[in-house]
Design a protein around this motif. Structure first.
Motif, PDB file in Angstrom:
ATOM      1  N   ASP A  79       0.833  -1.206   0.000  1.00 19.46           N
ATOM      2  CA  ASP A  79       0.000   0.000   0.000  1.00 19.46           C
ATOM      3  C   ASP A  79       0.869   1.257   0.000  1.00 19.46           C
ATOM      4  OD1 ASP A  79      -2.279  -1.547   0.039  1.00 19.46           O
ATOM      5  OD2 ASP A  79      -2.618  -1.338   2.199  1.00 19.46           O
ATOM      6  N   LEU A  80       1.919   1.238   0.805  1.00 20.11           N
ATOM      7  CA  LEU A  80       2.805   2.400   0.873  1.00 20.11           C
ATOM      8  C   LEU A  80       3.564   2.590  -0.434  1.00 20.11           C
ATOM      9  CD1 LEU A  80       4.112   1.865   4.513  1.00 20.11           C
ATOM     10  CD2 LEU A  80       2.631   3.718   3.710  1.00 20.11           C
ATOM     11  N   LEU A  81       3.988   1.484  -1.052  1.00 22.14           N
ATOM     12  CA  LEU A  81       4.653   1.583  -2.352  1.00 22.14           C
ATOM     13  C   LEU A  81       3.713   2.127  -3.410  1.00 22.14           C
ATOM     14  CD1 LEU A  81       6.747  -1.722  -2.452  1.00 22.14           C
ATOM     15  CD2 LEU A  81       7.635   0.614  -2.347  1.00 22.14           C
ATOM     16  N   GLU A  82       2.463   1.727  -3.343  1.00 17.80           N
ATOM     17  CA  GLU A  82       1.485   2.226  -4.302  1.00 17.80           C
ATOM     18  C   GLU A  82       1.292   3.735  -4.140  1.00 17.80           C
ATOM     19  OE1 GLU A  82      -0.920   2.186  -7.484  1.00 17.80           O
ATOM     20  OE2 GLU A  82       0.188   0.447  -6.702  1.00 17.80           O
ATOM     21  N   THR A  83       1.350   4.188  -2.896  1.00 15.15           N
ATOM     22  CA  THR A  83       1.151   5.616  -2.616  1.00 15.15           C
ATOM     23  C   THR A  83       2.376   6.449  -2.944  1.00 15.15           C
ATOM     24  OG1 THR A  83      -0.412   5.101  -0.837  1.00 15.15           O
ATOM     25  CG2 THR A  83       0.588   7.298  -0.814  1.00 15.15           C
ATOM     26  N   TYR A  84       3.550   5.966  -2.527  1.00 19.98           N
ATOM     27  CA  TYR A  84       4.755   6.777  -2.622  1.00 19.98           C
ATOM     28  C   TYR A  84       5.728   6.354  -3.721  1.00 19.98           C
ATOM     29  CZ  TYR A  84       3.142   8.319   1.956  1.00 19.98           C
ATOM     30  OH  TYR A  84       2.384   8.817   2.977  1.00 19.98           O
ATOM     31  N   GLY A  85       5.603   5.129  -4.209  1.00 18.33           N
ATOM     32  CA  GLY A  85       6.511   4.658  -5.253  1.00 18.33           C
ATOM     33  C   GLY A  85       7.802   4.092  -4.715  1.00 18.33           C
ATOM     34  N   GLU A  86       8.327   4.704  -3.632  1.00 17.76           N
ATOM     35  CA  GLU A  86       9.582   4.259  -3.023  1.00 17.76           C
ATOM     36  C   GLU A  86       9.524   4.507  -1.530  1.00 17.76           C
ATOM     37  OE1 GLU A  86      14.444   4.920  -3.461  1.00 17.76           O
ATOM     38  OE2 GLU A  86      13.032   6.112  -4.646  1.00 17.76           O
ATOM     39  N   VAL A  87      10.026   3.575  -0.740  1.00 17.80           N
ATOM     40  CA  VAL A  87      10.067   3.716   0.707  1.00 17.80           C
ATOM     41  C   VAL A  87      11.413   3.246   1.227  1.00 17.80           C
ATOM     42  CG1 VAL A  87       7.592   3.538   1.147  1.00 17.80           C
ATOM     43  CG2 VAL A  87       8.953   1.456   0.945  1.00 17.80           C
ATOM     44  N   GLU A  88      11.795   3.764   2.391  1.00 21.74           N
ATOM     45  CA  GLU A  88      13.055   3.395   3.005  1.00 21.74           C
ATOM     46  C   GLU A  88      12.823   2.439   4.171  1.00 21.74           C
ATOM     47  OE1 GLU A  88      15.051   6.937   4.182  1.00 21.74           O
ATOM     48  OE2 GLU A  88      15.324   7.666   2.121  1.00 21.74           O
ATOM     49  N   ILE A  89      13.830   1.630   4.465  1.00 23.73           N
ATOM     50  CA  ILE A  89      13.735   0.649   5.548  1.00 23.73           C
ATOM     51  C   ILE A  89      13.413   1.323   6.875  1.00 23.73           C
ATOM     52  CG2 ILE A  89      15.099  -0.956   6.955  1.00 23.73           C
ATOM     53  CD1 ILE A  89      16.531  -1.767   4.351  1.00 23.73           C
ATOM     54  N   ARG A  90      14.111   2.387   7.167  1.00 24.18           N
ATOM     55  CA  ARG A  90      13.897   3.082   8.445  1.00 24.18           C
ATOM     56  C   ARG A  90      12.460   3.583   8.563  1.00 24.18           C
ATOM     57  NH1 ARG A  90      13.793   8.216   9.107  1.00 24.18           N
ATOM     58  NH2 ARG A  90      14.853   8.584   7.124  1.00 24.18           N
ATOM     59  N   GLN A  91      11.944   4.128   7.481  1.00 27.10           N
ATOM     60  CA  GLN A  91      10.584   4.657   7.504  1.00 27.10           C
ATOM     61  C   GLN A  91       9.548   3.543   7.643  1.00 27.10           C
ATOM     62  OE1 GLN A  91      11.070   6.598   3.758  1.00 27.10           O
ATOM     63  NE2 GLN A  91      11.353   8.618   4.664  1.00 27.10           N
ATOM     64  N   LEU A  92       9.815   2.416   6.983  1.00 27.74           N
ATOM     65  CA  LEU A  92       8.906   1.278   7.109  1.00 27.74           C
ATOM     66  C   LEU A  92       8.904   0.735   8.534  1.00 27.74           C
ATOM     67  CD1 LEU A  92       9.650  -0.655   3.789  1.00 27.74           C
ATOM     68  CD2 LEU A  92       7.537   0.536   4.377  1.00 27.74           C
ATOM     69  N   ALA A  93      10.090   0.604   9.109  1.00 24.07           N
ATOM     70  CA  ALA A  93      10.193   0.082  10.474  1.00 24.07           C
ATOM     71  C   ALA A  93       9.452   0.971  11.463  1.00 24.07           C
ATOM     72  CB  ALA A  93      11.666  -0.058  10.863  1.00 24.07           C
ATOM     73  N   THR A  94       9.612   2.285  11.309  1.00 20.47           N
ATOM     74  CA  THR A  94       8.932   3.226  12.192  1.00 20.47           C
ATOM     75  C   THR A  94       7.424   3.190  11.981  1.00 20.47           C
ATOM     76  OG1 THR A  94      10.860   4.695  12.200  1.00 20.47           O
ATOM     77  CG2 THR A  94       8.746   5.658  12.844  1.00 20.47           C
ATOM     78  N   GLY A  95       7.018   3.188  10.742  1.00 22.61           N
ATOM     79  CA  GLY A  95       5.592   3.244  10.438  1.00 22.61           C
ATOM     80  C   GLY A  95       4.835   1.990  10.802  1.00 22.61           C
ATOM     81  N   ILE A  96       5.482   0.828  10.634  1.00 22.84           N
ATOM     82  CA  ILE A  96       4.796  -0.438  10.898  1.00 22.84           C
ATOM     83  C   ILE A  96       4.988  -0.898  12.340  1.00 22.84           C
ATOM     84  CG2 ILE A  96       4.737  -2.887  10.221  1.00 22.84           C
ATOM     85  CD1 ILE A  96       5.361  -2.036   7.387  1.00 22.84           C
ATOM     86  N   GLY A  97       6.033  -0.372  12.983  1.00 22.73           N
ATOM     87  CA  GLY A  97       6.242  -0.704  14.385  1.00 22.73           C
ATOM     88  C   GLY A  97       6.993  -1.995  14.608  1.00 22.73           C
ATOM     89  N   VAL A  98       7.931  -2.309  13.705  1.00 19.27           N
ATOM     90  CA  VAL A  98       8.769  -3.495  13.854  1.00 19.27           C
ATOM     91  C   VAL A  98      10.224  -3.077  13.663  1.00 19.27           C
ATOM     92  CG1 VAL A  98       6.978  -5.105  13.123  1.00 19.27           C
ATOM     93  CG2 VAL A  98       8.511  -4.100  11.419  1.00 19.27           C
ATOM     94  N   SER A  99      11.131  -4.017  13.887  1.00 21.84           N
ATOM     95  CA  SER A  99      12.550  -3.697  13.766  1.00 21.84           C
ATOM     96  C   SER A  99      12.972  -3.593  12.303  1.00 21.84           C
ATOM     97  CB  SER A  99      13.395  -4.762  14.457  1.00 21.84           C
ATOM     98  OG  SER A  99      13.327  -5.984  13.736  1.00 21.84           O
ATOM     99  N   GLU A 100      14.101  -2.931  12.057  1.00 22.31           N
ATOM    100  CA  GLU A 100      14.641  -2.852  10.704  1.00 22.31           C
ATOM    101  C   GLU A 100      15.052  -4.223  10.196  1.00 22.31           C
ATOM    102  OE1 GLU A 100      17.579   0.147  10.092  1.00 22.31           O
ATOM    103  OE2 GLU A 100      16.369   1.749  11.005  1.00 22.31           O
ATOM    104  N   VAL A 101      15.490  -5.090  11.102  1.00 20.63           N
ATOM    105  CA  VAL A 101      15.850  -6.460  10.713  1.00 20.63           C
ATOM    106  C   VAL A 101      14.633  -7.178  10.133  1.00 20.63           C
ATOM    107  CG1 VAL A 101      16.582  -8.716  11.568  1.00 20.63           C
ATOM    108  CG2 VAL A 101      17.735  -6.646  12.374  1.00 20.63           C
ATOM    109  N   THR A 102      13.490  -7.006  10.790  1.00 19.48           N
ATOM    110  CA  THR A 102      12.259  -7.634  10.295  1.00 19.48           C
ATOM    111  C   THR A 102      11.877  -7.083   8.933  1.00 19.48           C
ATOM    112  OG1 THR A 102      11.418  -8.037  12.524  1.00 19.48           O
ATOM    113  CG2 THR A 102       9.796  -7.960  10.758  1.00 19.48           C
ATOM    114  N   ILE A 103      11.988  -5.759   8.764  1.00 19.80           N
ATOM    115  CA  ILE A 103      11.650  -5.148   7.478  1.00 19.80           C
ATOM    116  C   ILE A 103      12.578  -5.636   6.378  1.00 19.80           C
ATOM    117  CG2 ILE A 103      11.642  -2.972   6.191  1.00 19.80           C
ATOM    118  CD1 ILE A 103       9.182  -3.391   7.920  1.00 19.80           C
TER     119      ILE A 103
END
Length: 262
Positions: free
Chosen positions: A23-47
């Protein structure tokens, strides 16, 4: 900077995380690991693990710092999947290759998935790159690198430019170094998966002062569809392989640079 609300669930399943990432890729086209980890509430390792799994299934294109929509980078599943195979080895190989690239160099880079991994280590170098790879062009846009895209017919499957005009284009330029990949290498020679890829490899090597072969261990001792040249084409082999074949390559005059890919 992408801004999105933090998701409350700390125990989101993989399937739900996949959907949120898409969903985020559809909205923004590109996302960063740090932003995904913060937004989803999991570790960067998980992302990172999630992105690797999604890339291997062709759901997104994995960049060095995150991910992009497949449609935005025009990369088919086959290239994405191939680029993620033996990732640690490829990155170790390319980090070593980048150490030999200096400001002012003009280099050839082919359409191989290993050569593509070289991009992350050379973005800040004042160099010129001549390539037939659409993923490489996309990855290096906006960097310090000057890009010369080889012209000709686009091979959608390989996301590369091939054909008679491509070979003519290559013949007009000279590079200090060429960084190339192959489908297989034995003491008897070099192997490619198609005549078009073999032709581009030969053309780039002929116009380069020094030819580097970037080759993970799975390619060593492997034969493929087409044997297109003997080992005289290669000056330097960079690989994570450290078995007995190395002695055979060195006896043919190739300098072998061994790296650790784990």
């Amino acid at each position: 900077m992408i801004k999105f609300d933090r998701i409350k669930s700390l125990y989101m399943t993989f399937q739900k995380r996949v959907q949120k990432i898409l969903d985020l890729l559809e909205t923004y086209g590109e996302v960063e690991i740090r932003q995904l980890a913060t937004g989803i509430g999991v570790s960067e390792v998980t992302i990172r693990r999630d992105l690797a799994n999604m890339a291997s299934n062709g759901l997104l294109y994995r960049t060095h710092g995150g991910a992009m929509k497949i449609s935005d980078v025009i990369k088919p599943v086959s290239f994405v999947s191939k680029a993620e195979v033996n990732l640690k080895a490829k990155e170790a190989i390319c980090k070593r290759a980048a150490a030999d690239i200096i400001d002012g160099d003009v280099i050839f880079m082919d359409c191989g998935s290993t050569a593509f991994r070289l991009c992350q280590f050379i973005k800040n170098k004042d160099i010129k790159i001549i390539t037939n790879s659409l993923p490489i062009v996309n990855e290096l846009q906006g960097s310090a690198v000057t890009i010369n895209l080889i012209g000709g017919e686009v091979d959608i499957t390989r996301q590369a430019v091939h054909g008679t005009m491509a070979l003519e284009h290559i013949s007009r330029y000279h590079a200090s170094k060429a960084f190339l990949g192959i489908d297989g290498i034995t003491a008897e020679g070099l192997y490619a998966g198609s005549e078009s890829e073999a032709s581009n490899t030969l053309a780039m090597a002929a116009q380069a002062g020094r030819t580097y072969l970037l080759c993970d261990a799975t390619k060593i001792g492997k034969t493929s569809y087409l044997k297109f040249n003997d080992l005289s084409l290669v000056d330097i082999l960079i690989t994570d392989y450290n078995g007995s074949e190395v002695n055979k390559f060195e006896s043919k005059g190739i300098s072998v640079y061994s790296v650790t890919g784990s």
